[in-house]
Design a protein around this motif. Structure first.
Motif, PDB file in Angstrom:
ATOM      1  N   LEU A  50     105.341   6.651  17.058  1.00 37.54           N
ATOM      2  CA  LEU A  50     106.751   6.968  17.250  1.00 37.54           C
ATOM      3  C   LEU A  50     107.480   7.252  15.938  1.00 37.54           C
ATOM      4  O   LEU A  50     108.674   7.552  15.944  1.00 37.54           O
ATOM      5  N   LYS A  51     106.748   7.124  14.830  1.00 37.13           N
ATOM      6  CA  LYS A  51     107.325   7.393  13.502  1.00 37.13           C
ATOM      7  C   LYS A  51     108.607   6.581  13.289  1.00 37.13           C
ATOM      8  O   LYS A  51     109.667   7.116  12.951  1.00 37.13           O
ATOM      9  N   THR A  52     108.475   5.283  13.520  1.00 39.26           N
ATOM     10  CA  THR A  52     109.631   4.394  13.393  1.00 39.26           C
ATOM     11  C   THR A  52     109.231   3.142  12.631  1.00 39.26           C
ATOM     12  O   THR A  52     108.216   3.139  11.932  1.00 39.26           O
ATOM     13  N   ASN A  53     109.989   2.081  12.760  1.00 37.22           N
ATOM     14  CA  ASN A  53     109.698   0.853  12.018  1.00 37.22           C
ATOM     15  C   ASN A  53     109.532  -0.345  12.963  1.00 37.22           C
ATOM     16  O   ASN A  53     109.817  -0.250  14.159  1.00 37.22           O
ATOM     17  N   LYS A  54     109.101  -1.440  12.389  1.00 34.66           N
ATOM     18  CA  LYS A  54     108.812  -2.652  13.166  1.00 34.66           C
ATOM     19  C   LYS A  54     110.063  -3.182  13.877  1.00 34.66           C
ATOM     20  O   LYS A  54     109.987  -3.616  15.027  1.00 34.66           O
ATOM     21  N   GLN A  55     111.196  -3.137  13.197  1.00 32.30           N
ATOM     22  CA  GLN A  55     112.431  -3.652  13.787  1.00 32.30           C
ATOM     23  C   GLN A  55     112.785  -2.888  15.071  1.00 32.30           C
ATOM     24  O   GLN A  55     113.159  -3.491  16.076  1.00 32.30           O
ATOM     25  N   THR A  56     112.645  -1.561  15.044  1.00 34.34           N
ATOM     26  CA  THR A  56     112.941  -0.746  16.222  1.00 34.34           C
ATOM     27  C   THR A  56     112.005  -1.103  17.374  1.00 34.34           C
ATOM     28  O   THR A  56     112.448  -1.254  18.520  1.00 34.34           O
ATOM     29  N   ILE A  57     110.723  -1.255  17.086  1.00 28.78           N
ATOM     30  CA  ILE A  57     109.756  -1.621  18.127  1.00 28.78           C
ATOM     31  C   ILE A  57     110.088  -2.997  18.689  1.00 28.78           C
ATOM     32  O   ILE A  57     110.042  -3.209  19.905  1.00 28.78           O
ATOM     33  N   ASN A  58     110.472  -3.922  17.830  1.00 30.91           N
ATOM     34  CA  ASN A  58     110.858  -5.259  18.304  1.00 30.91           C
ATOM     35  C   ASN A  58     112.082  -5.185  19.214  1.00 30.91           C
ATOM     36  O   ASN A  58     112.125  -5.844  20.251  1.00 30.91           O
ATOM     37  N   PHE A  59     113.079  -4.387  18.838  1.00 30.66           N
ATOM     38  CA  PHE A  59     114.258  -4.218  19.689  1.00 30.66           C
ATOM     39  C   PHE A  59     113.862  -3.641  21.045  1.00 30.66           C
ATOM     40  O   PHE A  59     114.343  -4.092  22.087  1.00 30.66           O
ATOM     41  N   LEU A  60     112.981  -2.651  21.030  1.00 29.17           N
ATOM     42  CA  LEU A  60     112.521  -2.040  22.287  1.00 29.17           C
ATOM     43  C   LEU A  60     111.830  -3.070  23.176  1.00 29.17           C
ATOM     44  O   LEU A  60     112.149  -3.197  24.357  1.00 29.17           O
ATOM     45  N   MET A  61     110.877  -3.776  22.600  1.00 30.14           N
ATOM     46  CA  MET A  61     110.030  -4.665  23.393  1.00 30.14           C
ATOM     47  C   MET A  61     110.751  -5.932  23.855  1.00 30.14           C
ATOM     48  O   MET A  61     110.305  -6.585  24.786  1.00 30.14           O
ATOM     49  N   THR A  62     111.884  -6.238  23.225  1.00 30.18           N
ATOM     50  CA  THR A  62     112.656  -7.399  23.673  1.00 30.18           C
ATOM     51  C   THR A  62     113.869  -6.980  24.510  1.00 30.18           C
ATOM     52  O   THR A  62     114.652  -7.828  24.924  1.00 30.18           O
ATOM     53  N   ALA A  78     111.854  12.207  22.245  1.00 30.17           N
ATOM     54  CA  ALA A  78     111.396  13.525  21.811  1.00 30.17           C
ATOM     55  C   ALA A  78     110.043  13.431  21.108  1.00 30.17           C
ATOM     56  O   ALA A  78     109.183  14.305  21.280  1.00 30.17           O
ATOM     57  N   THR A  79     109.836  12.375  20.350  1.00 29.65           N
ATOM     58  CA  THR A  79     108.565  12.170  19.649  1.00 29.65           C
ATOM     59  C   THR A  79     107.418  11.995  20.636  1.00 29.65           C
ATOM     60  O   THR A  79     106.299  12.435  20.389  1.00 29.65           O
ATOM     61  N   LEU A  80     107.722  11.394  21.791  1.00 28.52           N
ATOM     62  CA  LEU A  80     106.690  11.210  22.818  1.00 28.52           C
ATOM     63  C   LEU A  80     106.272  12.548  23.442  1.00 28.52           C
ATOM     64  O   LEU A  80     105.195  12.655  23.999  1.00 28.52           O
TER      65      LEU A  80
END
Length: 81
Positions: A50-62, A78-80
């Motif tokens: 997704l060309k992003t960072n850990k914080q963004t993934i954590n926000f998504l998954m929580t 769009a990246t998907l």
């Protein structure tokens, strides 16, 4: 006393236009999360794909939608592809 029913929780607590925006954001977030799960990506793989960072993934998954602005969610969708 009459019981009110709503199409979504957003409709129950927000004005119609704001509820529409929150449903849109929630739908994008769900699409991203479903894609991560469908592909069995680890957090590190999701960051890379997704060309992003850990914080963004954590926000998504929580489910922390308040920390994910529309433009970021749109970029991730769009990246998907």
């Amino acid at each position: 006393m009459k019981i009110q029913t709503f199409d979504s929780a957003f409709n129950a607590i927000l004005e119609p236009e704001e509820a529409k925006i929150m449903r849109y954001r929630s739908d994008m977030m769900s699409q991203i999360i479903q894609n991560i799960k469908k592909n069995n990506w680890s957090k590190d793989e999701a960051i890379e794909k997704l060309k992003t960072n850990k914080q963004t993934i954590n926000f998504l998954m929580t489910g922390d939608i308040s920390n994910l602005p529309n433009d970021l969610l749109e970029k991730l969708v769009a990246t998907l592809g």
